[in-house]
Design a protein around this motif. Structure first.
Motif, PDB file in Angstrom:
ATOM      1  N   ALA A  91      -2.110  -1.405   8.076  1.00 22.85           N
ATOM      2  CA  ALA A  91      -2.931  -1.548   9.285  1.00 22.85           C
ATOM      3  C   ALA A  91      -2.693  -2.899   9.954  1.00 22.85           C
ATOM      4  N   PRO A  92      -2.924  -2.980  11.272  1.00 23.10           N
ATOM      5  CA  PRO A  92      -2.759  -4.271  11.962  1.00 23.10           C
ATOM      6  C   PRO A  92      -3.617  -5.380  11.366  1.00 23.10           C
ATOM      7  N   ASP A  93      -4.772  -5.036  10.776  1.00 27.72           N
ATOM      8  CA  ASP A  93      -5.603  -6.054  10.146  1.00 27.72           C
ATOM      9  C   ASP A  93      -5.688  -5.836   8.636  1.00 27.72           C
ATOM     10  N   SER A  94      -4.613  -5.320   8.048  1.00 26.39           N
ATOM     11  CA  SER A  94      -4.543  -5.100   6.607  1.00 26.39           C
ATOM     12  C   SER A  94      -4.520  -6.425   5.857  1.00 26.39           C
ATOM     13  N   VAL A  95      -4.674  -6.343   4.550  1.00 24.18           N
ATOM     14  CA  VAL A  95      -4.551  -7.534   3.709  1.00 24.18           C
ATOM     15  C   VAL A  95      -3.183  -8.177   3.902  1.00 24.18           C
ATOM     16  N   ALA A  96      -2.143  -7.352   3.929  1.00 15.48           N
ATOM     17  CA  ALA A  96      -0.778  -7.872   4.099  1.00 15.48           C
ATOM     18  C   ALA A  96      -0.640  -8.619   5.415  1.00 15.48           C
ATOM     19  N   ALA A  97      -1.088  -8.009   6.528  1.00 13.71           N
ATOM     20  CA  ALA A  97      -0.952  -8.638   7.843  1.00 13.71           C
ATOM     21  C   ALA A  97      -1.812  -9.898   7.949  1.00 13.71           C
ATOM     22  N   ILE A 119       3.864 -16.568  -1.940  1.00 11.17           N
ATOM     23  CA  ILE A 119       3.613 -15.479  -2.887  1.00 11.17           C
ATOM     24  C   ILE A 119       4.231 -14.197  -2.382  1.00 11.17           C
ATOM     25  N   VAL A 120       4.917 -13.484  -3.257  1.00 11.33           N
ATOM     26  CA  VAL A 120       5.230 -12.084  -3.026  1.00 11.33           C
ATOM     27  C   VAL A 120       4.399 -11.316  -4.041  1.00 11.33           C
ATOM     28  N   ASP A 121       3.371 -10.623  -3.548  1.00 15.14           N
ATOM     29  CA  ASP A 121       2.452  -9.902  -4.413  1.00 15.14           C
ATOM     30  C   ASP A 121       2.820  -8.427  -4.437  1.00 15.14           C
ATOM     31  N   HIS A 122       3.363  -7.980  -5.562  1.00 18.47           N
ATOM     32  CA  HIS A 122       3.661  -6.565  -5.746  1.00 18.47           C
ATOM     33  C   HIS A 122       2.376  -5.897  -6.209  1.00 18.47           C
ATOM     34  N   SER A 147       3.318 -12.362   1.107  1.00 18.47           N
ATOM     35  CA  SER A 147       3.727 -10.985   1.349  1.00 18.47           C
ATOM     36  C   SER A 147       3.030 -10.085   0.331  1.00 18.47           C
ATOM     37  N   VAL A 148       2.242  -9.159   0.817  1.00 14.89           N
ATOM     38  CA  VAL A 148       1.593  -8.170  -0.044  1.00 14.89           C
ATOM     39  C   VAL A 148       2.338  -6.866   0.168  1.00 14.89           C
ATOM     40  N   VAL A 149       3.024  -6.395  -0.869  1.00 10.22           N
ATOM     41  CA  VAL A 149       3.893  -5.229  -0.740  1.00 10.22           C
ATOM     42  C   VAL A 149       3.583  -4.236  -1.848  1.00 10.22           C
ATOM     43  N   THR A 191      10.107 -16.806  -2.751  1.00 10.45           N
ATOM     44  CA  THR A 191      10.111 -16.818  -1.291  1.00 10.45           C
ATOM     45  C   THR A 191       9.338 -15.624  -0.777  1.00 10.45           C
ATOM     46  N   SER A 192       8.872 -15.726   0.435  1.00 10.14           N
ATOM     47  CA  SER A 192       8.081 -14.632   1.002  1.00 10.14           C
ATOM     48  C   SER A 192       8.939 -13.740   1.873  1.00 10.14           C
ATOM     49  N   ASN A 193       8.585 -12.451   1.878  1.00 10.40           N
ATOM     50  CA  ASN A 193       9.246 -11.531   2.801  1.00 10.40           C
ATOM     51  C   ASN A 193       8.743 -11.784   4.205  1.00 10.40           C
ATOM     52  N   ASP A 194       9.523 -11.350   5.175  1.00  5.04           N
ATOM     53  CA  ASP A 194       9.100 -11.525   6.560  1.00  5.04           C
ATOM     54  C   ASP A 194       8.058 -10.484   6.906  1.00  5.04           C
TER      55      ASP A 194
END
Length: 479
Positions: free
Chosen positions: A83-89, A50-53, A100-102, A2-5
């Motif tokens: 960042a607001p336009d980061s890979v995660a966002a 995806i939850v990408d650690h 979720s990229v964490v 599952t993905s993080n919020d």
């Protein structure tokens, strides 16, 4: 999983005048010990979650160090995670929160570490192996990004495995607030190829010539303030089936802007067969959408994509005339149909608004019984809101990768004259050597001396493609 919020942070509209970076591709290789990011195995799979650690490793060469390690560290944290336009966002927003990229540990960035590789070498396999050896023992992660000092030995600016788990960057590619390189290379890890554009003969959707990049997605040189294209969303099943129309006969379909707010109801893409060999045709409507991933659409309109063999991760935008930003609207102008006589298809559309556009599909063209002019949408039109039977992703059997070249200024200021291939700063060396342990897994990279290599043969391991990276003038950036 599952993905993080993750919430996508709204960004303001960025200036349109840009410098472009033209990008090339070449063959190289790498061995990855990290687990590749998963993609659906079949059409029956659900949306990709995806939850990408993630870990970022800063490295120094044996004879050259990063310009400012502290700045490289801070920039990597911002570009990947904060960042607001980061890979995660960016991927959280495009996937509807499914990606979720964490950071794998701490803030996710380690180093710098000095490795036994001289700046005159660009052995990507060895760089990756030595970077991993410096990570804390027992650290678990899914994805590895490596930042190296700027060097003339590497012809690429950024590098990423297609369908793999490793990306490489020269330090300038992840400096400051420009996140296009990081967003683009992570897209390759998800399985996306470069999204190209082709110029087709009048009356044909096939037998077309390469005409640059699509410019409507980061995977097609569009920059980090354009959302993913409809084929890319369909590949990962991030576009709900209820928002995809598959016409069975002549119909008019009202398309909502692809990246409109989730509260905006309606169809966002058309996905239909093209011929009988498994090819598909995907149509989308793009318009600038405030507070979304699609604020930077410079050429709004209706875009048409050919999906060869049903491989949605390798879509090609098609048109009948070369791109002219002063005249063109999307892939074509609505008053002149884009047609395929062999498959009896004609596409036109009505006036575009911020709420959408009516796209008319004539599926018996030419026909004396049916007009090809757009008609008003009807509740009884024959388009069905069901996904096509082949919405599976395409991945290569071995991870390949794709690059970025360094910025160069545009004489015109709008990037229209920057469609050639450029090398990374002070690049004088030949292509990077292939590590013996890495043989068989290709990389495509920035700045190679190949203008538009043939990515049509996606099954050929070792071929990369070209895309454009928009290098924004940081003084004009607003957050």
């Amino acid at each position: 999983m599952t993905s993080n919020d993750l919430q996508a942070v709204a960004t303001t509209r960025r200036p349109r005048r840009r410098r472009l970076v033209a990008l090339g591709a070449a063959i190289a290789a790498v061995v990855s010990t990290a687990v590749p990011l998963a993609v659906p195995a079949s059409a029956d799979s659900g949306p990709v979650s995806i939850v990408d650690h993630h870990v970022v490793v800063l490295v120094n060469f044996s004879d050259k160090t990063l310009s400012t390690a502290a700045t490289s560290h801070a920039d990597a944290v911002q570009q990947l995670f904060k960042a607001p336009d980061s890979v995660a966002a960016y991927y959280a927003a495009n996937s509807g929160g499914r990606v979720s990229v964490v950071p794998a540990q701490g803030d996710g960035v380690f180093g710098p570490f000095t490795i036994d590789v001289p700046s005159s070498s660009c052995d990507t396999g060895k760089i990756a192996d030595l970077a991993r050896q410096n990570l804390p023992a027992g650290l678990s992660y899914d994805h590895l990004s490596i930042v190296i000092p700027g060097t003339g030995a590497c012809s690429w600016w950024g590098l990423g495995q297609v369908g793999g788990s490793v990306t490489w960057f020269q330090e300038g590619a992840v400096s400051g607030g420009e996140t296009t390189a990081a967003v683009h290379e992570f897209g390759h890890n998800l399985g996306y190829d470069h999204e190209m554009r082709q110029l087709c003969p009048l009356g044909k959707f096939t037998g077309c010539a390469n005409d640059g990049n699509s410019h409507v997605t980061p995977m097609g040189g569009g920059g980090d303030h354009k959302g993913l294209s409809a084929p890319e969303l369909i590949a990962m099943k991030w576009l709900p089936p209820t928002e995809i129309a598959t016409p069975k006969a002549t119909a008019t379909v009202h398309l909502t802007p692809l990246h409109a707010a989730t509260s905006a109801a309606g169809t966002r893409a058309i996905d239909m067969p093209l011929g009988t060999a498994g090819d598909r045709l995907v149509i989308e409507y793009r318009a600038p959408i405030a507070n979304s991933v699609d604020t930077d659409v410079e050429n709004p309109g209706v875009f048409v994509f050919r999906i060869d063999g049903g491989h949605y991760t390798s879509a090609t935008e098609i048109r009948n005339t070369t791109e002219d930003k002063n005249k063109m609207v999307g892939s074509f102008t609505g008053t002149t149909p884009i047609t395929d006589l062999a498959d009896h298809i004609a596409i036109t559309y009505s006036a575009m608004t911020g709420d959408g556009v009516d796209v008319h599909l004539e599926l018996n063209y030419p026909s004396t019984a049916t007009s090809t002019a757009p008609t008003s949408p009807s509740p009884s039109h024959s388009a069905t809101h069901t996904p096509s039977p082949s919405h599976s992703t395409h991945t290569t059997s071995k991870p390949s990768a794709t690059p970025h070249s360094s910025p160069r200024s545009s004489s015109s200021g709008d990037g229209t004259d920057d469609l050639g291939v450029t090398s990374s700063p002070s690049h004088t060396a030949s292509e990077p050597p292939v590590s013996a342990a890495a043989a068989g897994k290709p990389l495509a990279h920035t700045g190679a001396n190949i203008l538009f290599p043939a990515l049509a043969a996606t099954g050929v391991v070792g071929l990369g493609a070209v895309f454009l990276l928009r290098a924004r003038r940081l003084k004009n950036r607003r957050h």
